[in-house]
Design a protein around this motif. Structure first.
Motif, mmCIF file in Angstrom:
data_model
loop_
_atom_site.group_PDB
_atom_site.id
_atom_site.type_symbol
_atom_site.label_atom_id
_atom_site.label_comp_id
_atom_site.label_asym_id
_atom_site.label_seq_id
_atom_site.Cartn_x
_atom_site.Cartn_y
_atom_site.Cartn_z
ATOM 1 N N ALA A 4 0.910 -1.118 0.014
ATOM 2 C CA ALA A 4 -0.019 -0.040 -0.018
ATOM 3 C C ALA A 4 0.713 1.083 -0.003
ATOM 4 N N GLN A 5 0.540 2.130 -0.738
ATOM 5 C CA GLN A 5 1.348 3.566 -0.876
ATOM 6 C C GLN A 5 0.549 4.612 -0.626
ATOM 7 N N ILE A 6 0.892 5.277 0.193
ATOM 8 C CA ILE A 6 0.330 6.739 0.594
ATOM 9 C C ILE A 6 1.173 7.737 0.372
ATOM 10 N N SER A 7 0.854 9.124 0.178
ATOM 11 C CA SER A 7 1.652 10.271 -0.272
ATOM 12 C C SER A 7 1.193 11.594 0.230
ATOM 13 N N ASP A 8 1.841 12.548 0.320
ATOM 14 C CA ASP A 8 1.554 13.843 0.285
ATOM 15 C C ASP A 8 0.554 14.112 1.316
ATOM 16 N N ILE A 9 0.754 13.808 2.544
ATOM 17 C CA ILE A 9 -0.076 14.100 3.815
ATOM 18 C C ILE A 9 -0.283 15.530 4.180
ATOM 19 N N HIS A 10 0.834 15.924 4.213
ATOM 20 C CA HIS A 10 0.699 17.557 4.511
ATOM 21 C C HIS A 10 0.388 17.914 5.995
ATOM 22 N N LEU A 11 0.807 17.270 6.953
ATOM 23 C CA LEU A 11 0.186 17.280 8.365
ATOM 24 C C LEU A 11 0.699 18.512 8.876
ATOM 25 N N VAL A 12 -0.060 19.225 9.741
ATOM 26 C CA VAL A 12 0.124 20.481 10.376
ATOM 27 C C VAL A 12 -0.214 20.045 11.946
ATOM 28 N N PRO A 13 0.150 20.917 13.069
ATOM 29 C CA PRO A 13 0.170 20.601 14.249
ATOM 30 C C PRO A 13 -1.510 20.466 14.783
ATOM 31 N N ASN A 14 -1.970 19.538 15.347
ATOM 32 C CA ASN A 14 -3.295 19.523 16.066
ATOM 33 C C ASN A 14 -4.004 20.725 15.951
ATOM 34 N N GLY A 15 -5.161 20.496 15.260
ATOM 35 C CA GLY A 15 -6.096 21.692 15.726
ATOM 36 C C GLY A 15 -6.038 22.734 14.493
ATOM 37 N N GLU A 16 -4.954 22.525 13.601
ATOM 38 C CA GLU A 16 -4.934 23.561 12.574
ATOM 39 C C GLU A 16 -5.131 22.853 11.264
ATOM 40 N N LEU A 17 -5.351 23.565 10.053
ATOM 41 C CA LEU A 17 -5.936 23.428 8.640
ATOM 42 C C LEU A 17 -4.526 23.609 7.876
ATOM 43 N N ALA A 18 -4.409 22.864 6.963
ATOM 44 C CA ALA A 18 -3.186 23.136 6.074
ATOM 45 C C ALA A 18 -3.898 23.931 5.148
ATOM 46 N N TYR A 19 -3.059 24.957 4.743
ATOM 47 C CA TYR A 19 -3.466 26.143 3.849
ATOM 48 C C TYR A 19 -4.813 26.785 4.172
ATOM 49 N N GLU A 20 -5.305 26.555 5.571
ATOM 50 C CA GLU A 20 -6.494 27.126 5.892
ATOM 51 C C GLU A 20 -7.551 26.542 5.564
ATOM 52 N N ALA A 21 -7.621 25.494 5.038
ATOM 53 C CA ALA A 21 -8.696 24.698 4.256
ATOM 54 C C ALA A 21 -8.525 23.125 4.433
ATOM 55 N N ALA A 22 -7.419 22.544 4.614
ATOM 56 C CA ALA A 22 -7.539 20.900 4.531
ATOM 57 C C ALA A 22 -7.202 20.341 5.995
ATOM 58 N N ASP A 23 -8.188 19.529 6.184
ATOM 59 C CA ASP A 23 -7.835 18.769 7.595
ATOM 60 C C ASP A 23 -7.230 17.458 7.441
ATOM 61 N N THR A 24 -5.764 17.691 7.253
ATOM 62 C CA THR A 24 -5.058 16.661 6.868
ATOM 63 C C THR A 24 -5.001 15.606 8.006
ATOM 64 N N ALA A 25 -5.130 15.834 8.899
ATOM 65 C CA ALA A 25 -4.990 14.678 10.074
ATOM 66 C C ALA A 25 -6.322 13.727 10.118
#
Length: 284
Positions: A4-25
């Motif tokens: 299984a391959q996963i990629s480009d998660i772009h995690l940010v610290p807990n409670g934040e959204l990546a680029y103010e839009a994406a709930d990557t966690a």
């Protein structure tokens, strides 16, 4: 064997959204549950970079917590958004992340996993501060020597940057360095069944060096498929996707590695229930 391959998660610290839009966690949590629910279960999970967005230490701590429930071993390479030192510090039990500048791979995170029916070779295509990625002569020499060690074992190479243009204009502004040298090298090693990458956040496949190269979709977000050269840089919050690489032998043919794209539901039932085929006809 299933990979299984996963990629480009772009995690940010807990409670934040990546680029103010994406709930990557949240997206990664769903992907982990999806992988654990696959039947048969994958033998390994490979992560092809951009685990953290901006390489923050607390983002890797989130990654460690969210990846921990995976029921199979995990192997990773860095992406251009990652910080290799912080990544190695948090994933301290992943010994392959610790590098030394005098090693044959030049201090990059390049390694081989020999424990499975498919040999897994990880390539570090990241030079800090460089978006486009590439390989240097020392990494290419390491790859050539490593491939020569086991010429008869089917092999999958995984890395972050694709060594080919994607036709997504803003992602192709910086070419992959020494891509021609990599292509020529792969042509001398027919055991390379697949070169699989991340970075583009879209499923892509292409012939490369006499083999097949693929790109895994993103976990955190998908890059918009706008193939105009002047298209702006941006993303959409489409469902996450993974690739599943399968060593398959059917119909009496030799074993071959094939790749499936699998989408991950944002919520249970998003793609509808299972519908069985019935009254199937093959007209004459």
């Amino acid at each position: 064997m299933l990979i299984a391959q996963i990629s480009d998660i772009h995690l940010v610290p807990n409670g934040e959204l990546a680029y103010e839009a994406a709930d990557t966690a949240n997206a990664l949590g769903k992907v982990v549950d999806h992988i654990n629910g696959l039947s048969p279960a994958p033998d390994v999970v490979i992560v092809t970079g951009d685990i953290a967005d901006g390489g923050r230490l607390d983002s890797y701590q989130v990654a460690r917590e969210l990846l921990a429930p995976l029921a199979m071993p995990v192997f990773m390479v860095p992406g251009n958004h990652d910080h290799k030192g912080r990544m190695a510090k948090v994933f301290f039990d992943h010994a392959y992340l610790r590098t030394h500048p005098d090693s044959p791979n030049g201090g990059f995170i390049c390694y081989a996993i020999e424990d499975y029916a498919v040999r897994l070779i990880a390539l570090d295509t990241v030079t800090p501060g460089d978006h486009g990625g590439g390989l240097c002569p020392r990494r290419l020499a390491w790859l050539d020597a490593t491939l020569k060690e086991k010429p008869d074992v089917p092999t999958l190479i995984f890395m972050h940057h694709p060594p080919f243009p994607s036709a997504v204009g803003h992602m192709d502004l910086e070419p992959f360095k020494h891509r021609e040298d990599l292509s020529k090298l792969i042509q001398h090693h027919p055991q390379v069944e697949r070169i699989t990458c991340g970075h583009i956040h879209r499923p892509i496949s292409i012939r490369f060096g006499g083999s097949v190269a693929t790109v895994c979709p993103g976990v955190g977000m998908q890059i918009t498929m706008d193939l105009r050269p002047e298209a702006p840089s941006g993303f959409v919050l489409s469902p996450a996707g993974i690739l599943v690489h399968c060593l398959n032998q059917s119909w009496g043919d030799p074993p071959v590695l094939l790749t499936h794209l699998n989408l991950v539901e944002d919520f249970p039932g998003q793609f509808g229930p299972f519908y069985p085929f019935f009254n199937v006809e093959n007209p004459k």
